[in-house]
Design an enzyme around this catalytic site. Structure first.
Site: not given
Ligand code: PAF
Length: 282
Positions: A31, A37-38, A154
Site C-alpha cells: 500500500m 520491511g517492504h 494475512q
Molecule cells: O499488506 C498490505 O500492505 C496489504 O494488505 C496488501 C497485501 C498490499 C493488500 O492491499
C-alpha cells in the site's frame, strides 16, 4: 528511472512481453509508503525472479469506515526511488476507479482463518485483502508473490486463498524487519508522536517475553498470554486489542503450545493500532 503504470491493460502488456521472453515475474503487493520491511520483500523478489512488479495501492475496501483510509501515508516519489534503487522493474499504481470501476460487484470472502486475531475487530478487512490480492494475481500473473510475516494472519490467509482458488503462484513469506530498538517496521509508525513511539516498544518487549517463555518450555497458552498481557498493561499509553496464541496455519486458538504456533498482539498506542508477532515450531 522505474516504469510506473496506472492501468491494468499496460501492466498486462508489459508482463506478457516479459513472459514471451521466458522471464519469471515476482510481485510485491504493497500500500506504499515503503520502508525497509517492504524493501526486504523487493530485494528477495529481485534475487528470485527475472522481473519484479511492486503494486502500490491503498486499497479502500480493506478499510472500515472508522479506519485511516484518508490519512494513510502516501509518497509515490519516495517509493519509486526505493523501488528503483532496490532493482524492481515496474510499479503498478492504479487509482481506485481502475481497480473498482462502476458496477464492481464481486468479493472474495474467506470463512475460516478470518474469525480470530485482527478479524475480530476488523470483520470486513480480510475480504478486502482477499479481493484485491486476487485481482492483483490475475492482473500480474506472477510466478511468486512476497508478503511480510508481520501480517502473519494475512500471510496465512493468502496461502489458503492460493490453495483454495488454485492460483499457480508461490507465496513467499519474509521475516519481520525491526527498528534498532525492536519496534516492527510499519507505515503506521509515522502516526506516533515521540512519547507514543517510546510506548510502542511494549509490543516487541511482550513478544520477546512470550518467545522466551515458549523457548523455555512453557506449554500453557494462557500462562504466556497472561504474562504478555500483564507486561503490556504496565504501559499507560497502551490499550490491548488482543494477545492470542493460534495455530499458524489454521489461525485457530490453541490451549496447549505445540506444533507451529503464532503468538500475535494488537495494541492501540494512543489512536494508532499496531501489531507484532512471533512464529515458532514446538
Ligand atoms: O499488506 C498490505 O500492505 C496489504 O494488505 C496488501 C497485501 C498490499 C493488500 O492491499
Amino acid at each position: 528511472m522505474i516504469l510506473i503504470e496506472n492501468t491494468v491493460k499496460k501492466v498486462r502488456e508489459t508482463v506478457k512481453e516479459w513472459k514471451s521472453q521466458g522471464l519469471t515475474v515476482g510481485l510485491v503487493p504493497t500500500m506504499g509508503y515503503l520502508h525497509e520491511g517492504h524493501q526486504s520483500l523487493i530485494k528477495k523478489a529481485v534475487n528470485e525472479n527475472d522481473r519484479v512488479v511492486v503494486s502500490i495501492f491503498v486499497n479502500p475496501i480493506q478499510f472500515a469506515p472508522n479506519e485511516d483510509l484518508e490519512t494513510y501515508p502516501r509518497d509515490l516519489e519516495k517509493d519509486s526511488l526505493l523501488c528503483n534503487s532496490t532493482g524492481a522493474d515496474l510499479i503498478f499504481h492504479p487509482q481506485p476507479e481502475e481497480m473498482y470501476p462502476d458496477g464492481f460487484s464481486t468479493q472474495v470472502v474467506m470463512n475460516n482463518l478470518t474469525a480470530e486475531l485482527c478479524g475480530k475487530t476488523r470483520p470486513t478487512h480480510f475480504s478486502g485483502v482477499c479481493t484485491v490480492v486476487s485481482k492483483l494475481f490475475n492482473i500480474v500473473k506472477p510466478d511468486r508473490a512476497y508478503f511480510g510475516e508481520k501480517d502473519a494472519q494475512q500471510l496465512a490467509i493468502i496461502k489458503r486463498l492460493v490453495k483454495d482458488l488454485n492460483f499457480d503462484i508461490e507465496i513467499v513469506g519474509c521475516p519481520i524487519v525491526r527498528e534498532a530498538d525492536g519496534l516492527a517496521k510499519s507505515s503506521r509508525n509515522t502516526y506516533l508522536n515521540s512519547s507514543e513511539r517510546k510506548a510502542a516498544l511494549i509490543l516487541s518487549k511482550s513478544i520477546q517475553l512470550g518467545k522466551k517463555m515458549v523457548a523455555d518450555g512453557e506449554k500453557s497458552s494462557q500462562t504466556v498470554i497472561n504474562a504478555m498481557t500483564d507486561l503490556i498493561k504496565t504501559e499507560s499509553l497502551a490499550k490491548i486489542d488482543y494477545v492470542s496464541i493460534v495455530n499458524a496455519e489454521t489461525i485457530e486458538s490453541v490451549d496447549t503450545i505445540s506444533g507451529e504456533i503464532l503468538t500475535a498482539v494488537a495494541v492501540y498506542i494512543g489512536k494508532t493500532r499496531l501489531i507484532d508477532n512471533f512464529m515458532i515450531t514446538v
